[in-house]
Design a protein around this motif. Sequence first.
Motif, PDB file in Angstrom:
ATOM      1  N   ASP A  53     -11.192   8.038   2.898  1.00  0.00           N
ATOM      2  CA  ASP A  53     -11.424   8.850   1.713  1.00  0.00           C
ATOM      3  C   ASP A  53     -10.882  10.781   2.305  1.00  0.00           C
ATOM      4  O   ASP A  53     -10.746  11.189   1.717  1.00  0.00           O
ATOM      5  N   ILE A  88     -14.808  14.736  -9.295  1.00  0.00           N
ATOM      6  CA  ILE A  88     -15.323  13.494  -8.671  1.00  0.00           C
ATOM      7  C   ILE A  88     -15.382  13.787  -7.052  1.00  0.00           C
ATOM      8  O   ILE A  88     -16.019  13.149  -6.672  1.00  0.00           O
ATOM      9  N   ASP A 123     -10.231  13.441 -11.481  1.00  0.00           N
ATOM     10  CA  ASP A 123      -9.253  12.293 -11.375  1.00  0.00           C
ATOM     11  C   ASP A 123      -8.121  12.537 -12.606  1.00  0.00           C
ATOM     12  O   ASP A 123      -8.297  13.933 -13.045  1.00  0.00           O
ATOM     13  N   THR A 124      -7.543  11.515 -13.143  1.00  0.00           N
ATOM     14  CA  THR A 124      -7.025  12.081 -13.859  1.00  0.00           C
ATOM     15  C   THR A 124      -6.836  12.965 -15.569  1.00  0.00           C
ATOM     16  O   THR A 124      -6.491  12.696 -16.014  1.00  0.00           O
ATOM     17  N   GLU A 126      -1.952  17.541  -5.419  1.00  0.00           N
ATOM     18  CA  GLU A 126      -2.516  15.961  -6.064  1.00  0.00           C
ATOM     19  C   GLU A 126      -1.994  15.033  -5.054  1.00  0.00           C
ATOM     20  O   GLU A 126      -1.278  15.443  -3.688  1.00  0.00           O
ATOM     21  N   ALA A 161     -16.058   7.187  -7.189  1.00  0.00           N
ATOM     22  CA  ALA A 161     -14.649   7.276  -8.484  1.00  0.00           C
ATOM     23  C   ALA A 161     -13.194   6.808  -7.215  1.00  0.00           C
ATOM     24  O   ALA A 161     -12.879   6.763  -8.454  1.00  0.00           O
ATOM     25  N   LEU A 162     -13.533   6.938  -6.163  1.00  0.00           N
ATOM     26  CA  LEU A 162     -11.836   6.484  -5.653  1.00  0.00           C
ATOM     27  C   LEU A 162     -12.202   5.405  -5.439  1.00  0.00           C
ATOM     28  O   LEU A 162     -13.471   5.217  -5.179  1.00  0.00           O
ATOM     29  N   LEU A 200      -3.935   9.606  -8.433  1.00  0.00           N
ATOM     30  CA  LEU A 200      -5.403   9.272  -7.963  1.00  0.00           C
ATOM     31  C   LEU A 200      -6.675  10.421  -8.261  1.00  0.00           C
ATOM     32  O   LEU A 200      -7.302  10.069  -9.127  1.00  0.00           O
ATOM     33  N   PHE A 201      -6.106  11.585  -7.929  1.00  0.00           N
ATOM     34  CA  PHE A 201      -6.454  12.614  -8.074  1.00  0.00           C
ATOM     35  C   PHE A 201      -6.092  14.003  -7.122  1.00  0.00           C
ATOM     36  O   PHE A 201      -4.953  13.882  -6.935  1.00  0.00           O
TER      37      PHE A 201
END
Length: 197
Positions: free
Chosen positions: A182, A68, A62-63, A35, A11-12, A44-45
Amino acid sequence: MTPERKYEISALDLSGSRYTVEQTGQDENFRPEYEASDAAGDTLFSGVYNMYQDESEFPLVDTGGNEIATVKASGTWDVAGDYLLTDGRTGEDVVVLDNDLSLLQDTWRIRDPDDGSLLAEIDSRGALVTVGRKLLPFGQWIAHEYEITDPDGDPVGTITGEFSILDRYEIEIDDPGSVPTDPVVVGAMVIDAIQGN
């Protein structure tokens, strides 16, 4: 998951070289909230360190609030140990974050979840600073500084803390292709949550 995305969260899309991770406060249960944002300041997450739960999970969302990824301890939460990062969409294990307990230096390794091969290392810089953070009355206010190295031990980036009541880290990776980005960004969040709380 394709080989080139093996160590990434589906998801990133962390293709940049600069990120910020910061503790933003606490939730209604007094659990620290974090955050992560990119160089432009876009979120971003985020995640909440569930240090009071028996399941010992650190879910990342996520936002939109969609999960994720999750970081889960192999045993009870502790400063030393193994922490598995799992992709929330695919269910696949991404990496293992492992830590050796040391008074003089904090060393975290990012490893392949299957064969244990080293992908990157995050080391605190300076034994005096590390000891000061652990032993001085207000040592937790001394900012962490870490060096990121590749599997060969070559420096490829830094995680630099800022002096503040709530921790904030600037992550800079010189060559984003040299280490899995990541897990490094997630690792900065998890390391601070575990060691700071």
